[in-house]
Design a protein around this motif. Structure first.
Motif, short mmCIF file in Angstrom:
data_model
loop_
_atom_site.label_atom_id
_atom_site.label_comp_id
_atom_site.label_asym_id
_atom_site.label_seq_id
_atom_site.Cartn_x
_atom_site.Cartn_y
_atom_site.Cartn_z
N PHE A 10 -12.82 17.67 28.82
CA PHE A 10 -13.80 18.75 28.73
C PHE A 10 -13.49 19.88 29.71
CE2 PHE A 10 -15.44 15.11 31.11
CZ PHE A 10 -15.57 15.64 32.38
N ALA A 11 -12.52 19.67 30.60
CA ALA A 11 -12.12 20.72 31.52
C ALA A 11 -11.01 21.56 30.88
CB ALA A 11 -11.62 20.11 32.83
N ARG A 12 -11.17 22.86 30.89
CA ARG A 12 -10.17 23.78 30.33
C ARG A 12 -9.90 23.49 28.85
NH1 ARG A 12 -8.76 28.03 33.92
NH2 ARG A 12 -8.95 27.23 36.03
N ARG A 13 -10.89 23.02 28.16
CA ARG A 13 -10.71 22.66 26.75
C ARG A 13 -10.61 23.92 25.90
NH1 ARG A 13 -13.83 21.44 22.18
NH2 ARG A 13 -13.22 19.54 21.08
N PRO A 14 -9.61 24.00 24.99
CA PRO A 14 -9.54 25.16 24.09
C PRO A 14 -10.77 25.23 23.20
CG PRO A 14 -7.49 23.90 24.07
CD PRO A 14 -8.50 23.07 24.80
N SER A 15 -11.00 26.37 22.63
CA SER A 15 -12.14 26.53 21.73
C SER A 15 -11.92 25.71 20.46
CB SER A 15 -12.31 28.00 21.35
OG SER A 15 -11.21 28.44 20.56
N ASP A 16 -13.02 25.41 19.76
CA ASP A 16 -12.91 24.67 18.50
C ASP A 16 -12.02 25.41 17.50
OD1 ASP A 16 -14.54 22.70 19.51
OD2 ASP A 16 -16.37 23.49 18.60
N ARG A 17 -12.13 26.72 17.49
CA ARG A 17 -11.31 27.52 16.57
C ARG A 17 -9.83 27.39 16.91
NH1 ARG A 17 -12.08 34.04 15.42
NH2 ARG A 17 -10.41 34.22 13.85
N ALA A 18 -9.51 27.43 18.19
CA ALA A 18 -8.11 27.29 18.60
C ALA A 18 -7.57 25.90 18.29
CB ALA A 18 -7.97 27.59 20.09
N LEU A 19 -8.41 24.89 18.47
CA LEU A 19 -7.97 23.51 18.23
C LEU A 19 -7.59 23.26 16.78
CD1 LEU A 19 -10.46 21.45 20.44
CD2 LEU A 19 -8.00 21.71 20.78
N ARG A 20 -8.21 23.99 15.86
CA ARG A 20 -7.91 23.78 14.44
C ARG A 20 -6.45 24.10 14.12
NH1 ARG A 20 -13.37 25.58 13.57
NH2 ARG A 20 -12.73 27.76 13.39
N ASN A 21 -5.83 24.93 14.93
CA ASN A 21 -4.44 25.33 14.69
C ASN A 21 -3.46 24.70 15.67
OD1 ASN A 21 -5.13 27.17 12.54
ND2 ASN A 21 -5.95 28.53 14.11
N MET A 22 -3.93 23.73 16.43
CA MET A 22 -3.08 23.08 17.43
C MET A 22 -2.81 21.64 17.04
SD MET A 22 -4.99 24.51 20.89
CE MET A 22 -3.75 23.91 22.04
N LEU A 23 -1.71 21.11 17.55
CA LEU A 23 -1.44 19.68 17.42
C LEU A 23 -2.18 18.98 18.55
CD1 LEU A 23 0.18 17.37 16.06
CD2 LEU A 23 1.91 17.73 17.84
N ILE A 24 -3.09 18.09 18.19
CA ILE A 24 -3.88 17.36 19.18
C ILE A 24 -3.37 15.93 19.22
CG2 ILE A 24 -6.19 16.66 19.90
CD1 ILE A 24 -7.27 18.91 18.09
N ILE A 25 -2.91 15.51 20.38
CA ILE A 25 -2.29 14.19 20.49
C ILE A 25 -2.92 13.42 21.65
CG2 ILE A 25 -0.09 14.87 19.48
CD1 ILE A 25 1.02 15.26 22.27
N THR A 26 -2.88 12.11 21.54
CA THR A 26 -3.33 11.26 22.63
C THR A 26 -2.57 9.95 22.57
OG1 THR A 26 -5.27 10.40 23.80
CG2 THR A 26 -5.22 10.08 21.43
N SER A 27 -2.32 9.37 23.71
CA SER A 27 -1.65 8.08 23.76
C SER A 27 -2.69 6.97 23.82
CB SER A 27 -0.71 8.01 24.97
OG SER A 27 -1.31 8.58 26.12
N ILE A 28 -2.33 5.83 23.24
CA ILE A 28 -3.22 4.68 23.21
C ILE A 28 -2.48 3.48 23.76
CG2 ILE A 28 -2.63 3.94 20.86
CD1 ILE A 28 -5.68 3.38 20.50
N ARG A 29 -3.23 2.47 24.14
CA ARG A 29 -2.64 1.28 24.73
C ARG A 29 -3.46 0.07 24.30
NH1 ARG A 29 -1.71 0.66 31.31
NH2 ARG A 29 -0.34 -1.17 31.26
N ASN A 30 -2.83 -1.08 24.27
CA ASN A 30 -3.55 -2.31 23.98
C ASN A 30 -4.74 -2.42 24.94
OD1 ASN A 30 -4.33 -5.14 24.11
ND2 ASN A 30 -2.43 -5.59 23.01
N PRO A 31 -5.96 -2.56 24.43
CA PRO A 31 -7.14 -2.60 25.32
C PRO A 31 -7.08 -3.68 26.39
CG PRO A 31 -7.84 -2.23 23.07
CD PRO A 31 -6.37 -2.54 23.01
N TYR A 32 -6.47 -4.83 26.08
CA TYR A 32 -6.32 -5.86 27.12
C TYR A 32 -5.54 -5.30 28.31
CZ TYR A 32 -7.44 -9.31 23.44
OH TYR A 32 -8.02 -10.03 22.42
N SER A 33 -4.41 -4.67 28.01
CA SER A 33 -3.57 -4.11 29.06
C SER A 33 -4.27 -2.96 29.78
CB SER A 33 -2.24 -3.61 28.48
OG SER A 33 -1.49 -4.67 27.94
N TRP A 34 -5.03 -2.18 29.03
CA TRP A 34 -5.72 -1.03 29.62
C TRP A 34 -6.71 -1.47 30.68
CZ3 TRP A 34 -10.69 1.41 29.46
CH2 TRP A 34 -10.68 2.77 29.81
#
Length: 259
Positions: free
Chosen positions: A43-67
């Motif tokens: 939520f810090a320095r988050r682009p606007s919703d309009r900008a996000l529609r044209n961006m590649l949004i990525i996130t990494s995930i991990r096995n919850p046990y390991s997390w």
């Protein structure tokens, strides 16, 4: 968090974020924005919703046990934020080699985020989040769409529908979760297959191949004898993770044996 004109990386802590940022930085000619003190805070320095529609949004995930195990071991060793907050709320660690009391405190007792500061978006979101879902599931909602949790109290069905319509929607081509099995391989593939979003250097293929070779070499020289995360988990501890993070387990084929 990494922000460029074309890509937005939601860096959930303990999912290999420093490594992912390093791979992207080495291969890309773009200047990415990842200010000190704002990592892991979507939520810090988050682009606007309009900008996000044209961006590649990525996130990494991990096995919850390991997390959760990573939070446990890191917290005990360094007095990290999650651990420090638990201690402030009265948590004591009666079994140093067992994760069950930690999981009970963070999931069942919900001590990780004290509900004192009503101006803190993360704490407000936690108050509106279903009590029988876990912190990892919460964080992916909070990173991508904090307003969803700030509007009103949500049910499990609400959260499940949100995941279905966002991260798990096949038609949402600009939303990608990666790192489920092999972080290096999946990060490299992500950059290769989405090159238009990263403004890659002319020799990016050579750089990515070098990164893969470095990881293969690291695996060959991996230190043996490191304590396995499996040893921390009792049957009850496993149940807590599986129950509270069930929406992630339903979507991904995470297993306890692979941690």
């Amino acid at each position: 968090m990494i922000v460029s004109k074309k890509a937005y990386y939601l860096d959930l802590g303990k999912t290999g974020t420093s490594y992912v940022e390093d791979v992207i930085d080495r291969a890309s000619a773009s200047e990415f924005f990842s200010p000190k003190g704002e990592r892991h805070r979507g939520f810090a320095r988050r682009p606007s919703d309009r900008a996000l529609r044209n961006m590649l949004i990525i996130t990494s995930i991990r096995n919850p046990y390991s997390w959760y195990a990573s939070h446990f071991t890191y917290g005990r060793k360094t007095n990290g934020r999650v651990w420090r907050t638990l201690v402030q709320q009265g948590f004591s660690d009666p079994q140093p080699d067992q994760i069950e009391p930690f999981l009970t405190a963070i999931l069942a007792d919900r001590l990780e985020l004290p509900k004192r500061n009503h101006n803190n978006p993360e704490q407000a979101a936690w108050r509106n989040f279903p009590e029988n879902l876990g912190m990892m599931t919460l964080q992916y909602v909070l990173l991508l769409d904090p307003k969803f949790l700030l509007r009103r109290r949500r049910s499990v069905a609400d959260i499940k529908a949100w995941y279905r319509d966002n991260w798990f929607a096949p038609e949402r081509k600009n939303l990608i979760m990666f790192g489920q099995k092999n972080l290096t391989q999946e990060t490299v593939e992500l950059v290769r297959e989405n090159s238009e979003y990263f403004d890659l250097k002319p020799n990016y293929l050579e750089i990515l191949s070098k990164i893969e070779n470095e990881q293969a070499d690291a695996e060959l020289h991996k230190v043996q004898g490191i304590k396995s995360y499996k040893s921390y988990f009792s049957d009850t501890a496993r149940f807590l993770v599986e129950h509270y993070e069930r929406l992630l387990f339903e979507q991904f084929d995470f297993t306890f044996e692979e941690i």
